[in-house]
Design a protein around this motif. Structure first.
Motif, PDB file in Angstrom:
ATOM      1  N   PRO A 391       0.794  -1.247   0.000  1.00  0.00           N
ATOM      2  CA  PRO A 391       0.000   0.000   0.000  1.00  0.00           C
ATOM      3  C   PRO A 391       0.814   1.279   0.000  1.00  0.00           C
ATOM      4  CG  PRO A 391      -0.907  -1.585   1.549  1.00  0.00           C
ATOM      5  CD  PRO A 391       0.386  -2.162   1.076  1.00  0.00           C
ATOM      6  N   ASN A 392       2.009   1.268   0.638  1.00  0.00           N
ATOM      7  CA  ASN A 392       2.779   2.508   0.694  1.00  0.00           C
ATOM      8  C   ASN A 392       3.224   2.992  -0.675  1.00  0.00           C
ATOM      9  OD1 ASN A 392       4.553   0.206   0.669  1.00  0.00           O
ATOM     10  ND2 ASN A 392       6.250   1.594   1.055  1.00  0.00           N
ATOM     11  N   ARG A 393       3.121   2.142  -1.701  1.00  0.00           N
ATOM     12  CA  ARG A 393       3.511   2.530  -3.051  1.00  0.00           C
ATOM     13  C   ARG A 393       2.387   3.225  -3.809  1.00  0.00           C
ATOM     14  NH1 ARG A 393       7.747  -0.301  -5.298  1.00  0.00           N
ATOM     15  NH2 ARG A 393       7.509   1.191  -7.015  1.00  0.00           N
ATOM     16  N   PHE A 394       1.136   3.043  -3.389  1.00  0.00           N
ATOM     17  CA  PHE A 394       0.057   3.588  -4.229  1.00  0.00           C
ATOM     18  C   PHE A 394      -1.124   4.201  -3.485  1.00  0.00           C
ATOM     19  CE2 PHE A 394      -0.701  -0.967  -3.619  1.00  0.00           C
ATOM     20  CZ  PHE A 394      -2.013  -0.993  -3.182  1.00  0.00           C
ATOM     21  N   ILE A 395      -1.261   3.973  -2.173  1.00  0.00           N
ATOM     22  CA  ILE A 395      -2.430   4.495  -1.469  1.00  0.00           C
ATOM     23  C   ILE A 395      -2.462   6.026  -1.493  1.00  0.00           C
ATOM     24  CG2 ILE A 395      -3.441   4.796   0.823  1.00  0.00           C
ATOM     25  CD1 ILE A 395      -4.313   2.264  -0.553  1.00  0.00           C
ATOM     26  N   GLN A 396      -1.299   6.658  -1.282  1.00  0.00           N
ATOM     27  CA  GLN A 396      -1.268   8.128  -1.331  1.00  0.00           C
ATOM     28  C   GLN A 396      -1.691   8.633  -2.704  1.00  0.00           C
ATOM     29  OE1 GLN A 396       2.479   9.925  -0.305  1.00  0.00           O
ATOM     30  NE2 GLN A 396       1.723  12.001  -0.594  1.00  0.00           N
ATOM     31  N   LEU A 397      -1.256   7.934  -3.765  1.00  0.00           N
ATOM     32  CA  LEU A 397      -1.674   8.323  -5.118  1.00  0.00           C
ATOM     33  C   LEU A 397      -3.190   8.211  -5.255  1.00  0.00           C
ATOM     34  CD1 LEU A 397       1.043   6.478  -7.252  1.00  0.00           C
ATOM     35  CD2 LEU A 397       0.940   8.906  -6.716  1.00  0.00           C
ATOM     36  N   ALA A 398      -3.738   7.143  -4.707  1.00  0.00           N
ATOM     37  CA  ALA A 398      -5.179   6.941  -4.794  1.00  0.00           C
ATOM     38  C   ALA A 398      -5.934   8.025  -4.041  1.00  0.00           C
ATOM     39  CB  ALA A 398      -5.537   5.556  -4.248  1.00  0.00           C
ATOM     40  N   GLU A 399      -5.377   8.473  -2.915  1.00  0.00           N
ATOM     41  CA  GLU A 399      -6.021   9.547  -2.166  1.00  0.00           C
ATOM     42  C   GLU A 399      -5.930  10.865  -2.923  1.00  0.00           C
ATOM     43  OE1 GLU A 399      -4.273   9.643   1.673  1.00  0.00           O
ATOM     44  OE2 GLU A 399      -5.181   7.773   2.347  1.00  0.00           O
ATOM     45  N   GLU A 400      -4.801  11.093  -3.596  1.00  0.00           N
ATOM     46  CA  GLU A 400      -4.619  12.351  -4.324  1.00  0.00           C
ATOM     47  C   GLU A 400      -5.567  12.466  -5.511  1.00  0.00           C
ATOM     48  OE1 GLU A 400      -0.521  12.392  -5.357  1.00  0.00           O
ATOM     49  OE2 GLU A 400       0.190  12.832  -3.323  1.00  0.00           O
ATOM     50  N   ASP A 401      -5.760  11.389  -6.255  1.00  0.00           N
ATOM     51  CA  ASP A 401      -6.595  11.498  -7.464  1.00  0.00           C
ATOM     52  C   ASP A 401      -8.040  11.049  -7.251  1.00  0.00           C
ATOM     53  OD1 ASP A 401      -6.560   8.744  -7.440  1.00  0.00           O
ATOM     54  OD2 ASP A 401      -5.583   8.502  -9.386  1.00  0.00           O
ATOM     55  N   GLY A 402      -8.385  10.682  -6.020  1.00  0.00           N
ATOM     56  CA  GLY A 402      -9.767  10.322  -5.736  1.00  0.00           C
ATOM     57  C   GLY A 402     -10.127   8.879  -6.014  1.00  0.00           C
ATOM     58  N   SER A 403      -9.205   8.113  -6.576  1.00  0.00           N
ATOM     59  CA  SER A 403      -9.530   6.708  -6.872  1.00  0.00           C
ATOM     60  C   SER A 403      -9.602   5.863  -5.599  1.00  0.00           C
ATOM     61  CB  SER A 403      -8.509   6.113  -7.844  1.00  0.00           C
ATOM     62  OG  SER A 403      -7.196   6.188  -7.325  1.00  0.00           O
ATOM     63  N   ILE A 404      -9.235   6.447  -4.439  1.00  0.00           N
ATOM     64  CA  ILE A 404      -9.368   5.730  -3.181  1.00  0.00           C
ATOM     65  C   ILE A 404     -10.830   5.401  -2.896  1.00  0.00           C
ATOM     66  CG2 ILE A 404      -9.600   7.837  -1.797  1.00  0.00           C
ATOM     67  CD1 ILE A 404      -7.715   4.608  -0.835  1.00  0.00           C
ATOM     68  N   VAL A 405     -11.753   6.182  -3.444  1.00  0.00           N
ATOM     69  CA  VAL A 405     -13.181   5.945  -3.198  1.00  0.00           C
ATOM     70  C   VAL A 405     -13.629   4.632  -3.849  1.00  0.00           C
ATOM     71  CG1 VAL A 405     -15.506   6.815  -3.548  1.00  0.00           C
ATOM     72  CG2 VAL A 405     -13.687   8.383  -2.841  1.00  0.00           C
ATOM     73  N   PRO A 406     -13.459   4.444  -5.173  1.00  0.00           N
ATOM     74  CA  PRO A 406     -13.851   3.137  -5.742  1.00  0.00           C
ATOM     75  C   PRO A 406     -12.980   1.996  -5.225  1.00  0.00           C
ATOM     76  CG  PRO A 406     -12.751   4.493  -7.402  1.00  0.00           C
ATOM     77  CD  PRO A 406     -13.028   5.384  -6.233  1.00  0.00           C
ATOM     78  N   LEU A 407     -11.690   2.258  -4.985  1.00  0.00           N
ATOM     79  CA  LEU A 407     -10.827   1.211  -4.456  1.00  0.00           C
ATOM     80  C   LEU A 407     -11.261   0.827  -3.044  1.00  0.00           C
ATOM     81  CD1 LEU A 407      -8.349  -0.570  -4.858  1.00  0.00           C
ATOM     82  CD2 LEU A 407      -6.943   1.299  -3.969  1.00  0.00           C
ATOM     83  N   GLY A 408     -11.619   1.827  -2.238  1.00  0.00           N
ATOM     84  CA  GLY A 408     -12.082   1.546  -0.881  1.00  0.00           C
ATOM     85  C   GLY A 408     -13.365   0.735  -0.874  1.00  0.00           C
ATOM     86  N   ARG A 409     -14.270   1.018  -1.794  1.00  0.00           N
ATOM     87  CA  ARG A 409     -15.513   0.230  -1.881  1.00  0.00           C
ATOM     88  C   ARG A 409     -15.197  -1.229  -2.212  1.00  0.00           C
ATOM     89  NH1 ARG A 409     -17.795   4.760  -5.130  1.00  0.00           N
ATOM     90  NH2 ARG A 409     -19.099   6.039  -3.758  1.00  0.00           N
ATOM     91  N   TRP A 410     -14.230  -1.426  -3.125  1.00  0.00           N
ATOM     92  CA  TRP A 410     -13.858  -2.791  -3.505  1.00  0.00           C
ATOM     93  C   TRP A 410     -13.240  -3.539  -2.317  1.00  0.00           C
ATOM     94  CZ3 TRP A 410      -9.272  -5.493  -3.468  1.00  0.00           C
ATOM     95  CH2 TRP A 410      -9.290  -6.738  -4.143  1.00  0.00           C
ATOM     96  N   ILE A 411     -12.359  -2.851  -1.569  1.00  0.00           N
ATOM     97  CA  ILE A 411     -11.724  -3.465  -0.403  1.00  0.00           C
ATOM     98  C   ILE A 411     -12.796  -3.850   0.627  1.00  0.00           C
ATOM     99  CG2 ILE A 411     -10.172  -3.075   1.547  1.00  0.00           C
ATOM    100  CD1 ILE A 411      -8.590  -1.141  -0.263  1.00  0.00           C
ATOM    101  N   LEU A 412     -13.698  -2.927   0.900  1.00  0.00           N
ATOM    102  CA  LEU A 412     -14.751  -3.168   1.882  1.00  0.00           C
ATOM    103  C   LEU A 412     -15.605  -4.374   1.490  1.00  0.00           C
ATOM    104  CD1 LEU A 412     -16.274  -2.136   4.426  1.00  0.00           C
ATOM    105  CD2 LEU A 412     -17.684  -0.753   2.864  1.00  0.00           C
ATOM    106  N   ALA A 413     -16.057  -4.398   0.244  1.00  0.00           N
ATOM    107  CA  ALA A 413     -16.920  -5.492  -0.211  1.00  0.00           C
ATOM    108  C   ALA A 413     -16.181  -6.825  -0.209  1.00  0.00           C
ATOM    109  CB  ALA A 413     -17.451  -5.186  -1.606  1.00  0.00           C
TER     110      ALA A 413
END
Length: 604
Positions: A391-413
Motif C-alpha cells: 500500500p505505501n507505493r500507491f495508497i497516497q496516489l489513490a487519495e490524491e486522485d480520488g480513486s481511493i473511493v472506488p478502491l475503498g468500496r472494492w476493499i470493503l466489499a
C-alpha cells in the motif's frame, strides 16, 4: 575522362540557394564597343578571368573595391583577390567553372579593404563565350552585401534575444544546447561533459501582482545582470563562460559546456543563490527575492536536449518542493521513483477496473489465550510491470486522485464477503472480525455510511464483525460530516479503531467524545520492548508509557491492540500490562484467505 564530350554540370551555389538559367550571366563578348563601355561603366565590380584563373581585364568598380587601379590587377590570380582558395569546396567549384564543367559558382566572402575596414561580398563566377580567336574565360562579379548582412544580423539578434533582459532567449539557448550535444562538439577535445543550472525565482508572481509588471520587468533585468556577472566570474579561468539565457517568465538557464563535474556546477549554483539573495533597489522599492535551482551534470554522449531539460525541470521541482531558496542536484534514483510514481498514477483507475488488486489478511490474536480474534485486510496491487506492490507505493496516489473511493468500496466489499465466507466455512468456531482501513477522503467524497450498510446487507456479515480503521491524525479533531459518519457507523454496530496511535495528537481525553472502540498502538512503542542485546535489559520507561496508555484506554472503555509484535518477550510483557490483542510477525505475516482458514481454532 573517356574522351566523350560532356556538357557543363549544373551551377553550384555555395549558399544553398537554387540557381536557375536566369541566374547565369549572358556570355561576355569583349569585341563590341557597346559591351566594352557597359563593362567599364557598370557599378558592379567585375573582372574577366582566363581559363588559368588570371585576371585579364577589370572594370573601375572592381579596382575601387580592392583599392587598386584596374590595369594593376591584370595578370593577378583572381582567387587570391577574392579569397576563393580558403576552403576546399569553393576552390574545387571554382576550378570546375574555369574548366567549363560547371555552369556557375556563387559564394560569400568576408574581404578586407586596403583602408582597413571589412566587408561582406557575394561573388559570382560565370563562363564567357570564347571570342573570335577562341580565347576562353569567365566573368567574376563582386557585390557588396555588407549592409544586408548587418541588417540580417540585427534581425537575428532581435529574434534570438529577450527584449527585457537582453539575454539569449529560449530559441538561441536550445540552438546552443543542441550544438553542444553534437558529437563533433565534444569528441574533438574538452571534457565531453555538459552541465545545466535551471533557475526559477520564488514568488515572482507576487511582485507582478502587487507592484506591477513594470517593476517585475526591472527585477528580471536586475537578476539577469547578476546571473551574467556570476557566469563571467565562473568562466574567468576557462575558454568560455557559461551561457546565460532567459527561457521565459521568471525562468533562467545557465549552460556549462565542457563541465568538469558536479562540484563545478554546485559552486556555480551556490554563487547564483547568493547573488540573488542580496536585496534589490528598484524604482524606490527595496525587495528581497530568492531562487530555486535544478542542477544537472552528465556526459554529453547519449544526452539529448529534451532529456537534459526534462531532468533539469524535474530537479527544479524538487528544489521547490524541498523548501525553495536552494539548489538540488539531479538524482537518477529519485527520478526513477518519480517516473514509477507517474506510471502508477496513470494506471491506477484502469487497474481497479481490470481487477489487478488482491487482499491479504494479517491475524489479530488475543494476548491472553493466543487465539485468532480477527484479521486486518491489507491491499496489494499485482502490477503487470512492477510486480506485487504494497500500500505505501500507491495508497497516497489513490487519495490524491480520488480513486481511493472506488478502491475503498472494492476493499470493503471483498473483505466483508471473505469474513462471511470464513463464518460459513467454520460454523463451529467463533466468527472472526475483519478490520478495513478507511481514508478520510472516503468519508468526505462518498457516503461511507451508505456504502457500509449496503455492503453488510449484500454480504450478510453482522455489523459487529466489521471494524474500520482510521489514522489518529484523521480522527482527532473530527467535526461535522466526518464525526457524524463515525457516529452513525458506531450506532450501526460497526467497530471504529484508531490506527498508529501515539504518533500524532495522542489526546486521550478527546477520545471520550468520539465513537471509538479500539486503539492500535504504533509499532514504535512495541519495538522498544525488545532486548537491545544479549543480557541488556529493555528501557523501563517504554513499559511505563505503554502501560499508562493501556490503563487510560481501558478506563475509557476502549480495547488496545499492539502492532509489530515480533518476539515472545514482547508478547509476554504486553500481556502482563494488560494489552488485549496483538498483531505482528510473531503470529503471522499477511497471508492469503486460505491460510487464515488454517489458523482458525488454533492457539498461537
Amino acid at each position: 575522362m573517356n574522351g566523350t564530350s560532356e556538357g557543363p554540370a549544373p551551377a553550384a551555389d555555395l549558399d544553398g540557394s537554387a540557381v536557375t538559367e536566369s541566374d547565369i550571366a549572358t556570355p561576355f563578348r569583349t569585341e563590341p564597343p557597346s559591351h566594352r563601355a557597359a563593362f567599364a561603366a557598370a557599378p558592379l565590380a567585375m573582372a574577366v578571368v582566363d581559363r588559368e584563373g588570371t585576371v585579364v581585364d577589370a572594370n573601375p568598380a572592381f579596382g575601387e573595391l580592392l583599392g587598386a587601379a584596374p590595369e594593376e590587377l591584370s595578370g593577378t590570380p583572381a582567387a587570391d583577390l577574392v579569397d576563393l582558395a580558403s576552403d576546399t569546396r569553393t576552390w574545387h567549384a571554382y576550378r570546375e567553372v574555369l574548366r567549363g564543367r560547371q555552369a556557375k559558382l556563387r559564394c560569400k566572402r568576408r574581404l578586407k579593404h586596403p583602408d582597413g575596414h571589412s566587408m561582406w561580398a557575394q561573388i559570382t563566377v560565370t563562363p564567357l563565350t570564347a571570342d573570335a580567336h577562341g580565347s576562353p574565360g569567365v566573368l567574376l562579379s563582386v557585390a557588396d552585401i555588407t549592409a544586408r548582412r548587418e541588417l540580417q544580423a540585427r534581425l537575428r539578434h532581435l529574434q534570438m534575444h529577450d527584449p527585457v533582459t537582453r539575454l539569449p532567449n529560449r530559441t538561441l539557448f536550445f540552438e546552443r544546447l543542441t550544438a553542444a550535444l553534437e558529437p563533433e562538439s565534444y569528441e574533438q577535445g574538452g571534457t565531453g561533459r555538459i552541465g545545466l543550472c535551471y533557475l526559477d525565482l520564488d514568488g515572482f508572481q507576487a511582485v507582478n501582482d502587487t507592484l506591477g509588471h513594470r517593476v517585475g520587468d526591472r527585477l528580471l533585468a536586475a537578476v539577469a545582470e547578476r546571473l551574467t556577472r556570476c557566469a563571467d566570474e565562473a568562466g574567468h579561468d576557462r575558454a568560455t563562460a557559461p551561457l546565460v539565457a532567459r527561457l521565459g517568465g521568471d525562468e533562467f538557464a545557465l549552460l556549462v559546456e565542457d563541465s568538469t563535474g558536479t562540484e563545478q556546477l554546485a559552486d556555480l549554483a551556490e554563487s547564483l543563490l547568493k547573488a540573488i539573495q542580496a536585496p534589490f533597489d528598484l524604482s524606490g522599492h527595496r525587495m528581497s527575492v530568492s531562487a530555486s535551482i535544478g542542477v544537472v551534470e552528465r556526459r554529453a554522449a547519449g544526452t539529448s536536449a529534451t532529456g537534459l531539460m526534462q531532468a533539469a525541470d524535474t530537479t527544479l521541482y524538487w528544489a521547490k518542493a524541498d523548501g525553495r531558496d536552494r539548489w538540488t542536484l539531479f538524482d537518477p534514483e529519485r527520478n526513477a521513483h518519480r517516473m514509477t510514481r507517474q506510471a502508477l498514477a496513470s494506471t491506477l483507475r484502469p487497474a481497479i477496473e481490470r481487477g489487478e488488486f488482491r487482499l491479504e489478511y494479517q491475524p489479530l490474536v488475543g494476548m491472553e489465550d493466543g487465539r485468532l480474534r480477527g484479521v486486518e485486510a491489507l491491499i496489494r496491487w499485482d502490477h503487470p510491470q512492477f510486480g506485487m506492490l504494497t500500500p505505501n507505493r500507491f495508497i497516497q496516489l489513490a487519495e490524491e486522485d480520488g480513486s481511493i473511493v472506488p478502491l475503498g468500496r472494492w476493499i470493503l466489499a471483498t473483505a466483508c464477503r471473505q469474513a462471511r465466507q470464513w463464518q460459513l466455512d467454520h460454523p463451529d468456531e467463533p466468527p472472526i472480525f475483519v478490520s478495513v482501513n478507511v481514508a478520510v477522503r472516503q468519508v468526505w467524497d462518498s457516503d461511507l455510511v451508505a456504502d457500509v450498510a449496503r455492503t453488510l446487507a449484500e454480504t450478510g456479515l453482522a455489523p459487529h464483525l466489521l471494524q474500520l480503521e482510521l489514522t489518529e491524525s484523521a480522527v482527532m479533531g473530527s467535526a461535522g460530516r466526518p464525526l457524524q459518519a463515525l457516529q452513525a457507523l458506531s450506532d450501526m454496530g460497526v467497530g471504529i479503531a484508531i490506527d498508529d496511535f501515539g504518533t500524532g495528537y495522542s489526546n486521550l481525553a478527546y477520545l471520550s467524545r468520539l465513537p471509538v472502540s479500539v486503539l492500535k498502538l504504533d509499532g514504535s512503542f512495541v519495538r522498544g520492548f525488545q532486548y537491545e542485546g544479549e543480557g541488556v535489559p529493555p528501557n523501563p520507561a517504554d513499559e511505563v508509557v505503554v502501560e499508562a496508555m493501556i490503563q487510560l484506554a481501558h478506563r475509557l472503555g476502549l480495547t488496545v491492540t499492539a502492532e509489530c509484535v515480533e518476539t515472545s518477550a514482547q508478547a509476554s510483557r504486553l500481556r502482563r500490562i494488560g494489552c488485549d490483542t496483538g498483531q505482528g510477525w510473531l503470529y503471522s505475516r499477511p497471508v492469503s484467505p486460505d491460510r487464515i482458514s488454517g489458523l482458525m481454532g488454533v492457539q498461537a
